[in-house]
Scaffold this motif. Sequence first.
Motif, PDB file in Angstrom:
ATOM      1  N   PHE A 201       0.887  -0.940   0.232  1.00 17.46           N
ATOM      2  CA  PHE A 201       0.118   0.330   0.022  1.00 17.46           C
ATOM      3  C   PHE A 201       0.306   1.457  -0.662  1.00 17.46           C
ATOM      4  N   ALA A 202       1.928   1.127   0.563  1.00 13.29           N
ATOM      5  CA  ALA A 202       3.151   2.642   1.009  1.00 13.29           C
ATOM      6  C   ALA A 202       2.951   2.944  -0.917  1.00 13.29           C
ATOM      7  N   ARG A 204       1.370   2.639  -3.467  1.00  7.38           N
ATOM      8  CA  ARG A 204       0.406   2.730  -3.937  1.00  7.38           C
ATOM      9  C   ARG A 204      -0.377   4.507  -3.320  1.00  7.38           C
ATOM     10  N   LEU A 205       0.451   4.307  -2.078  1.00  6.13           N
ATOM     11  CA  LEU A 205      -0.026   5.991  -1.530  1.00  6.13           C
ATOM     12  C   LEU A 205       1.173   6.961  -2.514  1.00  6.13           C
ATOM     13  N   LEU A 208       0.695   8.174  -5.564  1.00  5.04           N
ATOM     14  CA  LEU A 208      -0.181   9.101  -6.002  1.00  5.04           C
ATOM     15  C   LEU A 208       0.106  10.356  -5.508  1.00  5.04           C
ATOM     16  N   ILE A 210       1.369  10.557  -1.909  1.00  8.15           N
ATOM     17  CA  ILE A 210       0.884  11.539   0.061  1.00  8.15           C
ATOM     18  C   ILE A 210       1.340  10.194   0.708  1.00  8.15           C
ATOM     19  N   PRO A 212       2.064   8.335   4.295  1.00 11.25           N
ATOM     20  CA  PRO A 212       1.404   7.923   4.973  1.00 11.25           C
ATOM     21  C   PRO A 212       0.916   8.295   6.225  1.00 11.25           C
ATOM     22  N   PRO A 213      -0.319   8.181   6.947  1.00 13.35           N
ATOM     23  CA  PRO A 213      -0.037   8.621   8.999  1.00 13.35           C
ATOM     24  C   PRO A 213       0.573   8.254   9.140  1.00 13.35           C
TER      25      PRO A 213
ATOM     26  N   GLU B 191      -6.236  -5.017   0.642  1.00 14.23           N
ATOM     27  CA  GLU B 191      -4.980  -4.054   1.218  1.00 14.23           C
ATOM     28  C   GLU B 191      -4.833  -2.993   1.925  1.00 14.23           C
ATOM     29  N   TYR B 226       1.117  -5.556   8.294  1.00 12.42           N
ATOM     30  CA  TYR B 226       1.728  -4.404   8.808  1.00 12.42           C
ATOM     31  C   TYR B 226       1.479  -4.419  10.633  1.00 12.42           C
TER      32      TYR B 226
END
Lengths: 219, 369
Positions: A201-202, A204-205, A208, A210, A212-213, B191, B226
């Motif tokens: 997912f990192a 994908r962020l 874009l 973005i 991550p939090p 995901e 995660y």
Amino acid sequence: MRIAVVASGLSVPSSTRLLADRLAAATAGRVDGAEVAVVELRELAVEIANHLTNGFPGPRLAAAIETVTGADGLIVVTPVFSASYSGLFKSFFDVLEPEALAGTPVLIGATGGTPRHSLVLEHALRPLFAYLRAVVVPTGVYAASQDWGTEGDGYADGLAERVDRAATELAALLSPAAGSRGAPRAAGADRRAEADEVVPFAERLAALGIDPPADRRGG
Amino acid sequence: MTGMQFGIFSVGDVTPDPTTGRTPTERDRVKAMVAMAQRAEEVGLDVFATGEHHNPPFVPSSPTTMLGWIAARTERLILSTATTLITTNDPVKIAEDFAMLQHLADGRVDLMLGRGNTGPVYPWFGQDIREGINLAIENYALLHKLWREDVVDWEGRFRTPLQGFTSTPRPLDGVPPFVWHGSIRSPEIAEQAAFYGDGFFSNHIFWPKEHTQRMVELYRRRFAHYGHGTPEQAVVGLGGQVFMRGNSQDAVREFRPYFDNAPVYGHGPSLEEFTEQTPLTVGTPEQVIEKTLTFRDYVGDYQRQLFLVDHAGLPLKTVLEQIDMLGQEVVPVLREEFARRRPAEVPDAPTHEALVRAAATEPEGATTA
């Protein structure tokens, strides 16, 4: 080598199945360890229609899709209906995943009452399988009713010769030496395993732009 | 309400009753949905979730308006969505609407995010369907931030930048509503749910169980990856679809015309085939209990079970009878049986109170001042 045969004839027995069997036998005789599996779409007509409306295959159709998408080579034969492949034939390929046949060697065949429809192979079937990014062998085999009872002539080979030529071409693509010639492809099970692999997912962020939090950084 | 939560979810379709030819008005349907929610609370169910749609024949375009009305007339029921469109709603408005609802409902609020299933909704709301996954990712990243940071600076691809923006009201007790990510077949969304440690909901009702099984397995594996806990500690919800009568032949006879003419799967496979291939159960409450208990065989112990009981033109009276049977005969047994099978380390279904307690014990809690 797994060879799947897709036949969409409607009568039993059908000349479509007859041609499919001739093509399968001629190919299997030229490929070491060939395993031939035949999918008769007539038996799956209702499940194919249900898949179109519901989005998932019934058990017999699921098994047929598995057979076809897991095969190393395909032989597909349709009767000519209204100047093209039959709707049932098209519907079966419509419910496959878009990439499912990419790189798969395919031999195309068609049957009809008159030889006047023989270019259906070139104007209907070949574009369909080109779209699906399959590798279509140069010789397609069209069998009109009269082909079952006549020899070749000065303009074209007879049915037997055309079947042999097409089978030789498909067998060449299935031989181990042909490995580098066809487009790269994975068998069905491998492709599904790939589908289960996710892009972290990192990434994908990041794509874009973005951040991550805070509690997800470095994780 | 510890352990598992049980409830109903509605798509809000206005469909003619095939047995009478009568079509409810939009007002009838909206009132029917809130009547269902009230009955759900009365008979001891835990959750009511509404869909969000922007085209006929569906009525629920404005979920928090409906849920706010229900909040005022219920005391325990958790109000949720199935789904809230993360792709085409402005994440700022989602942040505001659901925080507002949280305050009004004293925390009895969570939401399920989804991408929707109607292509034209994207252009109608000024978006591009080809960006569906990216919209879901970016919009949720902003929503997540708006609920956790008092002052937000933001620049993304899909909406006007924000400078020094504070979404109001702030989440109740500084704890954002719990988020479920819903998807039928997109591994990217499983995901996403895993990455944030949020819940994952599989609609489950139109497809064979193998699809649900693979998606939930992926989500659980990535949840652990995660660092949110073990795969068994991931938070999973499932849909289900039932029609019940005291004996199964009556259930089949009464439901068949609704099934045969239903939106989505009507005019397709037979009721028998669909029952065989999907989680649909048409029969007695005992049969529903039996089939529902098999869900954990392929998704593991899970936290939330929602049932679809009100589509395809079923009259409100019949729907309320279904909710009564769920509350009186089905869910009490399911609670007990699921609890008996459930290992201690499996977390309870999320509630606002539990999230407040968890936030209080975290070393760095929410950044709300």
